[in-house]
Design a protein around this motif. Structure first.
Motif, mmCIF file in Angstrom:
data_model
loop_
_atom_site.group_PDB
_atom_site.id
_atom_site.type_symbol
_atom_site.label_atom_id
_atom_site.label_comp_id
_atom_site.label_asym_id
_atom_site.label_seq_id
_atom_site.Cartn_x
_atom_site.Cartn_y
_atom_site.Cartn_z
ATOM 1 N N SER A 253 50.594 65.290 25.588
ATOM 2 C CA SER A 253 50.928 66.116 24.428
ATOM 3 C C SER A 253 49.729 66.222 23.484
ATOM 4 C CB SER A 253 52.095 65.472 23.689
ATOM 5 O OG SER A 253 51.768 64.120 23.390
ATOM 6 N N ILE A 254 49.785 67.221 22.599
ATOM 7 C CA ILE A 254 48.732 67.375 21.591
ATOM 8 C C ILE A 254 48.639 66.094 20.757
ATOM 9 C CG2 ILE A 254 47.973 68.696 19.559
ATOM 10 C CD1 ILE A 254 47.912 70.318 22.153
ATOM 11 N N ARG A 255 49.780 65.642 20.291
ATOM 12 C CA ARG A 255 49.786 64.327 19.643
ATOM 13 C C ARG A 255 50.940 63.503 20.161
ATOM 14 N NH1 ARG A 255 48.972 63.536 13.356
ATOM 15 N NH2 ARG A 255 49.486 61.398 13.923
ATOM 16 N N SER A 256 50.665 62.218 20.318
ATOM 17 C CA SER A 256 51.735 61.351 20.782
ATOM 18 C C SER A 256 51.989 60.269 19.755
ATOM 19 C CB SER A 256 51.384 60.753 22.139
ATOM 20 O OG SER A 256 50.239 59.960 22.054
ATOM 21 N N PHE A 257 53.206 59.771 19.768
ATOM 22 C CA PHE A 257 53.624 58.784 18.782
ATOM 23 C C PHE A 257 54.193 57.566 19.482
ATOM 24 C CE2 PHE A 257 53.368 62.875 16.843
ATOM 25 C CZ PHE A 257 52.672 62.597 15.680
ATOM 26 N N LYS A 258 53.504 56.454 19.270
ATOM 27 C CA LYS A 258 53.864 55.200 19.918
ATOM 28 C C LYS A 258 54.793 54.417 19.006
ATOM 29 C CE LYS A 258 53.504 51.383 22.438
ATOM 30 N NZ LYS A 258 54.595 50.668 21.729
ATOM 31 N N LEU A 259 56.069 54.394 19.388
ATOM 32 C CA LEU A 259 57.013 53.569 18.620
ATOM 33 C C LEU A 259 56.794 52.107 18.958
ATOM 34 C CD1 LEU A 259 58.401 56.486 18.858
ATOM 35 C CD2 LEU A 259 60.508 55.278 18.283
ATOM 36 N N PRO A 260 57.030 51.234 17.980
ATOM 37 C CA PRO A 260 56.777 49.810 18.227
ATOM 38 C C PRO A 260 57.740 49.225 19.251
ATOM 39 C CG PRO A 260 57.955 50.102 16.157
ATOM 40 C CD PRO A 260 57.594 51.480 16.638
ATOM 41 N N ASN A 261 57.217 48.346 20.076
ATOM 42 C CA ASN A 261 58.071 47.577 20.980
ATOM 43 C C ASN A 261 57.333 46.338 21.486
ATOM 44 O OD1 ASN A 261 59.815 46.454 22.767
ATOM 45 N ND2 ASN A 261 60.155 48.304 23.992
ATOM 46 N N PRO A 262 57.546 45.212 20.825
ATOM 47 C CA PRO A 262 56.904 43.983 21.282
ATOM 48 C C PRO A 262 57.798 43.189 22.229
ATOM 49 C CG PRO A 262 57.869 43.625 19.132
ATOM 50 C CD PRO A 262 58.272 45.026 19.567
ATOM 51 N N MET A 263 58.873 43.779 22.752
ATOM 52 C CA MET A 263 59.827 43.011 23.556
ATOM 53 C C MET A 263 59.610 43.138 25.061
ATOM 54 S SD MET A 263 63.405 43.389 21.457
ATOM 55 C CE MET A 263 63.596 45.121 21.884
ATOM 56 N N TYR A 264 59.145 44.287 25.489
ATOM 57 C CA TYR A 264 58.909 44.452 26.932
ATOM 58 C C TYR A 264 57.856 45.515 27.216
ATOM 59 C CZ TYR A 264 62.313 48.328 26.504
ATOM 60 O OH TYR A 264 62.979 49.467 26.124
ATOM 61 N N TYR A 265 57.370 45.451 28.426
ATOM 62 C CA TYR A 265 56.283 46.331 28.856
ATOM 63 C C TYR A 265 56.668 47.050 30.142
ATOM 64 C CZ TYR A 265 51.628 47.733 30.487
ATOM 65 O OH TYR A 265 50.536 48.438 30.917
ATOM 66 N N ILE A 266 56.456 48.357 30.174
ATOM 67 C CA ILE A 266 56.715 49.132 31.393
ATOM 68 C C ILE A 266 55.436 49.849 31.815
ATOM 69 C CG2 ILE A 266 58.039 51.053 32.396
ATOM 70 C CD1 ILE A 266 60.281 50.407 30.390
#
Lengths: 267, 267
Positions: A253-266
């Motif tokens: 995307s033109i801009r992306s938004f990373k929401l917080p998530n310190p609980m798991y990784y995919i």
């Protein structure tokens, strides 16, 4: 002078320790000073401060995509992550990302052909699985797809309120909303039901993993889906997700938004 | 009981306040308790905690690339950023990124044709301009290219030690090192001199901005340079930079490493 210092330190420790007992029910920060002597002074309060520093550093590394795939949160950050998730930190970060995304959505040019799209991931982006993770150590336990599947089938994940605000804003601005989730096709109907109940009621497409997608990493699967969208004429202007695998790859995307998530990784 | 509580609070405040004076030269956290009364207890230490929360949230948003271009740090985070930069936080984050990058470098397959490349940005990646920014509010002042140019011309920017470790490791593993910087060609010789003095003494290419690159955003300029590298047969395996514009765009590396930088933003 040194003697005076010692007496004063003793007095503060003593009175504060008593204070603490007296104030038991008050939200007074935990043992401000438990035991202290002059040798320790230079590094006081090392332990708690150090854990805070280390775990914040770890969390920043997660959010900046600096870590290799990880299965569970570091043991020593268990309390830190819990505190972050149920305290003010997580909500604050969610709200900030939502505000930034809204500002971008309002500022970006929409072509008017009905093909300007905003992609949303589902879990930890629109819907919160916090009730599930609260029962599973906030990421301290290795992900169990069977148990998580049972939770998903209940269809009771609440909305992330700040994401619902963004969702409504992009819809009202004329974006086409595409939901692109790692959830399986077999969870389509419960996912639709859950989304509706949580207040997400309008989308152009809801893309779930079909059987041939199950072996793919999320980055590949989601890139392929974005490629298809681009082939169909969509311009992907915004993308919101709690995993970097929601955001990176091809047809970004033109801009992306990373929401917080310190609980798991995919991946 | 309430009376006792009050006396105890008074005593702790009083003794701690005195302590603080006596310990002037010790790194004792600043006014632990300055003034406190019962009404304030419930929310103590709200203000400091709130600033900490808000500014950490802002910094995480910076590192996660969630913010639109910004000219200077938020006023209310001036002390926070300073404390982060000169305290343990910055160094800890730098070391973590370096460790993660080293682990990746050791794990990734090098084709053996001498074209496996690692790209490094220069400022705030290999060389630290912290002495300059310490004199300019740690990002509180809007960037002044003239003043910064004068600092660059002094050629005394120290190495970021954890980056030097990574640099030496990737060289010893057989990577080709490419330096890709937003610095201008007219700073080539002083940059080479500065890099040498700081311990960076071997590279395949040092790419600086030529006159036709000056109008381009860093993302475009650096993407173009990476495209050229790929055309020349390089495989870009790793990329280290303190700005997302060092890392995103086309011909991205297999893995990229975002070094912390809450002081300035480059598009």
């Amino acid at each position: 002078m040194f003697f005076l210092k010692k007496i004063l330190i003793f007095l503060s420790v003593f009175t504060l320790a008593l204070c603490e007992e007296a104030l038991e029910s008050d939200p007074f920060p935990k043992p401000l000073i438990v035991e202290i002597n002059e040798a320790q002074l230079k590094e006081w309060p090392v332990e708690e401060e150090e854990v805070q520093l280390q775990c914040t550093s770890w969390r920043v590394a997660v959010e900046a995509n600096n870590l290799s795939p990880w299965e569970k949160i570091p043991e020593e950050c268990a309390d830190y992550v819990k505190e972050y998730m149920i305290g003010k930190g997580y909500e604050l970060d969610l709200q900030r990302v939502s505000n930034e995304a809204k500002a971008f959505a309002r500022s970006v040019y929409l072509s008017g052909d009905g093909k300007s799209a905003w992609i949303f991931d589902v879990d930890e982006t629109l819907l919160s699985n916090l009730p599930y993770y609260a029962d599973h150590g906030f990421g301290l336990e290795v992900f169990d797809s069977t148990k998580f599947g049972q939770w998903v089938e209940m269809g009771i994940a609440p909305a992330i309120e700040s994401s619902l605000e963004l969702y409504e804003e992009v819809l009202s601005l004329g974006f086409k909303v595409i939901l692109l989730t790692g959830r399986s096709e077999r969870h389509r109907s419960i996912t639709v039901e859950n989304l509706f109940q949580a207040g997400f009621r309008e989308w152009d497409k809801l893309l779930l993993r079909s059987s041939e997608d199950h072996e793919k990493t999320a980055t590949i699967y989601k890139s392929e889906k974005r490629n298809e969208l681009v082939e169909q004429g969509y311009q992907i202007l915004g993308n919101s997700g709690d995993q970097w695998s929601d955001l990176l790859g091809s047809s970004m995307s033109i801009r992306s938004f990373k929401l917080p998530n310190p609980m798991y990784y995919i991946s």
